[in-house]
Design an enzyme around this catalytic site. Sequence first.
Site, PDB file in Angstrom:
ATOM      1  CD  GLU A 160     -21.760  14.443 -28.449  1.00 54.91           C
ATOM      2  OE1 GLU A 160     -21.248  14.087 -29.525  1.00 54.91           O
ATOM      3  OE2 GLU A 160     -23.000  14.583 -28.309  1.00 54.91           O
ATOM      4  CD  GLU A 216     -26.809   8.708 -31.608  1.00 50.32           C
ATOM      5  OE1 GLU A 216     -25.934   9.385 -32.183  1.00 50.32           O
ATOM      6  OE2 GLU A 216     -27.381   9.088 -30.568  1.00 50.32           O
TER       7      GLU A 216
END
Length: 507
Positions: free
Chosen positions: A270, A299
Site C-alpha cells: 500500500e 499496481e
Amino acid sequence: MTDDFRKAYDRLLSLSKEIYLLNSCMSLLDWDQKTYLPKEGVRHRGNQLAFLAGIRHQKATSPEIGDLLKQLEESPLINDPDSFESANIREIKHSYEKLIKIPQSLVEELTRVTTVAHEVWAEARKKSDFSIFLPYLEKIIQLKRQQAEAVGYERHPYDALLDDFEPGATIEKVAKVFADFRQELVELVKAVASSGKHPDTSILQRNYPVERQKQFGKEVASAIGYDFEKGRLDVTVHPFCTGIGPGDVRITTRYNPNDFAQAFFGILHEAGHGLYEQGLDPERYGTPCGDAVSLGIHESQSRMWENLVGRSKPFWKHFFPKAKKVYPEALKDVKFDDFYLAINQVKPSFIRVEADEVTYNLHILVRFEIEKAFFGGDLQPKDIPAVWNNKFKSYFDLTPPDDARGCLQDVHWSSGYIGYFPTYSLGNLYSAQFFAQAKKELGDLEEQFAKGEFKNLREWLRKKIHLQGQRYRAEKLVEVVTGKPLSHRPLMDYLKTKYSQLYQIRI
Ligand code: ZN
C-alpha cells in the site's frame, strides 16, 4: 483566436477540477466507511455517497464539456500529442464520450443488480454453491455486454471493459503477452515444486505483537519514502490506499498477531501505491496529468516496493537486524537465510490473495482466460466451475476442493468488475520492466538497498512515472521509460534468476 482556445482550455480544466474535488470527497467518505464509521451510520453514508454520485454524473456529462471539447478540436494545443495540454484534452474527451454513451437506466440497473449480487455472492461463497450466484452472474454479464455495445469497441467487446481499468489495452495485446509467459511460468512452478526444498514458514507464524507490527511497518514505510505528514496508516478489513488529494494520501492494513508477513508486506504494498499518489504533481491536481495512468501502472508501483524491493536480499540485509530488535523473542533463533527463504516461499495454493509472487500470475491467467471466454460467448457461465478446475489442475497441478476455494473466491465479478483481473499481472510485468531499467540507469541499487537507501529509486520513479500523470497511456509510458514495448522477458528473467538461486534449481 489563440486566446479563445486558451480560455476554452482553462475552463475545461476548471470543470475537470470540480469533478476531481467531488471524487475526492467521495473517497474520503469511502475511506471513513472502511475504517471508522459506526455500524449504524452505514445507511446515511450510502445516501451521502449516492447524492454526491448524482451531482458528479451531472457535472461529468454536462453539455458545456462537450462544447469546449469540440472547440478545442481545432486548437493548436493538440498539435503535439505528447504535450500535457494535449493529454489532458485527450483524456477528458475519452471519459466524457464514454460517460454520455452509457444510458442512465443502464448505470442504475448495474448498480441495483451488483448491490444485490454482492450479498448473493457472499452467501454462495459461504455455502460454496455456485448455482446460487449463477443467475446474478448471468445478469451482470448481460448488462456488461450492453455497456460494451453502448460504449463501442474496435474488435472485441471485452476491450471496452478493459478500457475502464487499463485505458488503451486490448484483449489481443494482453493475451499475447500472457500467452508468452504462461508456459515458462508453469515450468518454473513445477521446477520449484520438485526441488525438494521446503522453507520453514512456521517462523513467520510466531508471536508478533500487533503494536510492534504497527511500529515496524511505519518505520519501513517511512524508510522507503512514504510521507506520514501527508498520509496515515489505519486498520481495515480489505487493505487499500486512497489518494484524497495533494498532501493527503492514506494507506490501510490489517494485523494478525501470529503472522509476520501479512501486515508487513501489505503495508509495503500500500505504501508503494501511496508513493505514486504522493508523487503526483500537486500543481496539476484536478486534471488527468495530475492523476495516475491506470490500475496496472498503479499496481506496478505497489508490487515493485512489495516484491522486487521488499522481498529482496539486500533489503533484508538492512532490515533483518532491525526486525530482530523489534521481535527479540520470535526471531531470536532465526537465521537470515531461513528468514529470507520463508518470506519467498513458492507454493501452489488455491487462494489468489495469499499467493506468492511466482504463482500469483497463474491465478490471474486462469481468471483472464475464463472472463475472455464467457464474455465472448465461448463459455456458458454455468460451466465456469468445471473449466476453472480443469485449468487449475493444468497450471497448478491442484484441484480446488470446492468452489469457495475455486471460482467463487473473488468479489470482482459480483461488483461487475469484468476486465479488472488482467491489471494485476500487467502490474507485475510493468514493475519488472521498470525495475530492470532503473537498475541500468541507477547503478548498484542492491548496494543502496543494503544500506537502507531508497531515495534514488523513489526519485527516479517520481520523475519518470509519477510526475508524468496521464501524459502517456500505459503502453506508451512503458516504451518511453524503458525504450521497449511491454514484454514478459524482464519479469520471467527476474523470477528465474531469483528462484533458481533460492531453490537451487537449474532452469
Ligand atoms: Zn494493489
